[in-house]
Motif scaffolding. Structure first.
Motif, PDB file in Angstrom:
ATOM      1  N   ILE A  57      -4.560  10.474  -0.496  1.00 17.01           N
ATOM      2  CA  ILE A  57      -4.208   9.707  -0.661  1.00 17.01           C
ATOM      3  C   ILE A  57      -3.667   7.785  -0.877  1.00 17.01           C
ATOM      4  N   PHE A  58      -4.068   7.213  -2.169  1.00 19.89           N
ATOM      5  CA  PHE A  58      -4.164   5.731  -1.767  1.00 19.89           C
ATOM      6  C   PHE A  58      -3.859   5.109  -3.159  1.00 19.89           C
ATOM      7  N   GLY A  59      -3.232   3.781  -2.913  1.00 24.82           N
ATOM      8  CA  GLY A  59      -2.897   3.102  -4.383  1.00 24.82           C
ATOM      9  C   GLY A  59      -1.924   2.368  -4.309  1.00 24.82           C
ATOM     10  N   LEU A  60      -1.607   1.235  -4.483  1.00 26.61           N
ATOM     11  CA  LEU A  60      -0.275   0.701  -4.211  1.00 26.61           C
ATOM     12  C   LEU A  60      -0.467   0.144  -5.363  1.00 26.61           C
ATOM     13  N   VAL A  61       1.626  -0.221  -4.647  1.00 30.57           N
ATOM     14  CA  VAL A  61       2.642  -1.126  -5.517  1.00 30.57           C
ATOM     15  C   VAL A  61       1.935  -2.441  -5.785  1.00 30.57           C
ATOM     16  N   VAL A  62       2.302  -3.302  -7.529  1.00 29.62           N
ATOM     17  CA  VAL A  62       2.045  -5.044  -7.199  1.00 29.62           C
ATOM     18  C   VAL A  62       2.166  -5.173  -8.202  1.00 29.62           C
TER      19      VAL A  62
ATOM     20  N   SER B 114       0.684  -1.731   0.234  1.00 25.48           N
ATOM     21  CA  SER B 114      -0.124  -0.323   0.141  1.00 25.48           C
ATOM     22  C   SER B 114       0.792   1.182   0.201  1.00 25.48           C
ATOM     23  N   ILE B 115       0.444   2.302  -0.794  1.00 22.98           N
ATOM     24  CA  ILE B 115       1.047   3.374  -0.776  1.00 22.98           C
ATOM     25  C   ILE B 115      -0.135   4.199   0.201  1.00 22.98           C
TER      26      ILE B 115
ATOM     27  N   HIS C  66       3.467   1.628   3.147  1.00 20.71           N
ATOM     28  CA  HIS C  66       3.906   2.977   3.469  1.00 20.71           C
ATOM     29  C   HIS C  66       3.483   4.206   3.375  1.00 20.71           C
ATOM     30  N   SER C  67       3.156   4.931   5.023  1.00 16.20           N
ATOM     31  CA  SER C  67       2.513   5.182   5.102  1.00 16.20           C
ATOM     32  C   SER C  67       2.894   6.773   5.525  1.00 16.20           C
ATOM     33  N   ILE C  68       2.119   8.021   4.860  1.00 12.93           N
ATOM     34  CA  ILE C  68       3.048   9.155   5.473  1.00 12.93           C
ATOM     35  C   ILE C  68       1.401   9.623   5.833  1.00 12.93           C
ATOM     36  N   ASP C  69       2.640  11.111   6.829  1.00 12.08           N
ATOM     37  CA  ASP C  69       1.272  12.184   7.019  1.00 12.08           C
ATOM     38  C   ASP C  69       1.192  13.009   5.896  1.00 12.08           C
ATOM     39  N   SER C  70      -0.211  13.641   5.748  1.00 17.65           N
ATOM     40  CA  SER C  70      -0.117  14.613   3.973  1.00 17.65           C
ATOM     41  C   SER C  70      -1.217  15.708   3.988  1.00 17.65           C
TER      42      SER C  70
END
Length: 422
Positions: A215-220, A171-172, A207-211
């Motif tokens: 934002i949400f997505g994936l590395v696949v 996850s992103i 990996h997560s950040i405080d933005s």
């Protein structure tokens, strides 16, 4: 990057890595509760104002206790764009990447950045190739669960578009944690995890950040036989073009934000965006399918231009044959469209010749950014009807033959597209 990360019990900095099993496993019953509650909301008064509600209302946990109330949150109001309409315009992206060397000549890199394809492909052995992609964006709908589902389906699509089968995802996640309650963020992740489950792959960490914006997505990652990879640059003269999903996502999701789309329309666009493009893996072993790409943020014409440029061909689109979602025409004629429509046209319109009779609203839908759109296939002439039946039998009822690609000739320049009203 490790495949599984530990969950931080509290946010002590701007970045944290976390383990999905601990995050979702302990909340599994709550996730199912949220799923049912969202269905209930969408069936009831949530569309009274023309757009789905994200309010949680009252609910109970699996043991009958009252679940904590979640405040009403409109995710789309927290970001300046949404879905694949967030993409940097094609012309601006070309300017950014100008003279930047990305490929250093690895002989095992079968597909890289030079052809603007859907994913990178690296040969591991004579019989196995690794497909890697990443895709993420800001909310396209207000419902957290639905946002997570759409983002995941869109990212996984890139593997299918290369002819592969997904293997796992990471996850992103970027969230304004001072604006969104943990429960809302949890629902976004859980929606993405549900689509990964449907695709048969684990969501193995991330990996997560405080933005400042969500934002949400994936590395696949995916796998395929090297001979089954279908790039966007391998179309052949005379190939017939097939499109597997109808257009209109950008117009319809813009209507959602403006309160102009009813419940039926919302369900239609959600069904389109969350339908996995599994047919790509099914067709990859058919040698009559020469090229494949998915139609996303640059619209139908933008991604067809990538096929034509990479293959050195001219594309022809029969405007009347392109499938559209029911409400899309009316919305486009009223100008209910995302800003990316004009950005797309400004970026590549000079490479498109519009025939007489192609109305402005139809042109707009052809450059409308599609989030988790369909696959565009270049198929050997003579096999198109059989391939079309296979696609339709796989659950893509709106699939249609929309045109062809041809060798350059007088008036038909390689890397350009003609749209004809037929």
């Amino acid at each position: 990057m490790k495949s599984i990360f530990r969950l931080c019990s509290s946010i002590t900095g701007q970045q944290q890595k976390w383990a999905f099993p601990s995050l979702l496993g302990s909340q599994r019953s709550e996730v199912y509760q949220w799923q049912e509650r969202l269905r209930t909301v969408s069936r009831s008064s949530s569309f009274s104002s023309g757009s789905p509600s994200t309010s949680s209302g009252g609910a109970s946990t699996s043991d009958g206790a009252a679940a904590p109330e979640q405040p009403q949150v409109r995710l789309t109001q927290l970001s300046h764009g949404g879905g694949c309409g967030c993409k940097i315009a094609p012309s601006k992206l070309q300017e950014i990447l100008h003279n930047v060397q990305l490929d250093f000549g690895s002989p095992e890199l079968l597909v890289g950045a030079t052809t603007s394809d859907d994913a990178a492909v690296y040969r591991l052995s004579p019989t196995q190739a690794l497909i890697l992609t990443t895709d993420f964006f800001m909310p396209i709908v207000d419902d957290p669960w639905d946002f997570g589902r759409v983002a995941a389906a869109n990212a996984i699509s890139d593997v299918y578009a290369m002819g592969g089968k997904p293997l796992l995802a990471l996850s992103i996640l970027g969230m304004p944690v001072n604006k969104l309650p943990p429960g809302v963020i949890r629902r976004i992740i859980a929606g993405g995890a549900e689509v990964c489950r449907q695709a048969g792959i684990p969501l193995a960490g991330g990996h997560s950040i405080d933005s400042p914006e969500p934002i949400f997505g994936l590395v696949v990652a995916g796998l395929a036989h090297p001979d089954h990879i279908r790039a966007n640059s391998t179309a052949r003269p005379g190939d017939v073009l097939l499109l597997t999903k109808p257009l209109g996502v950008g117009a319809m999701t813009t209507a959602v934000k403006k309160g102009l789309l009813d419940e039926q329309g919302y369900r239609q666009v959600m069904a389109t965006m969350t339908q996995l493009n599994t047919v790509g893996a099914l067709l990859s072993s058919d040698t009559r399918v020469h090229a494949m790409t998915d139609v996303t943020g640059f619209g139908l014409l933008g991604h067809l231009l990538e096929v034509c440029r990479g293959s050195g061909l001219h594309g022809r689109v029969a405007a009347g044959a392109v499938p559209l979602m029911g409400p899309a025409r009316g919305l486009a004629t009223r100008g209910v469209l995302p800003g990316a429509v004009q950005r797309n046209w400004d970026s590549y319109g000079a490479s498109v010749r519009l025939g007489s009779g192609v109305e402005p609203w139809l042109r707009d839908l052809f450059v409308d950014p599609q989030t988790s759109g369909g696959l565009l296939l270049a198929v050997e002439r003579g096999a198109e009807e059989e391939i079309l039946r296979k696609v339709q039998d796989a659950g893509f009822a709106s699939a249609a033959i929309i045109g062809s690609v041809e060798a350059p000739s007088a008036g038909r320049i390689a890397g350009t597209v003609s749209v004809e009203q037929q």
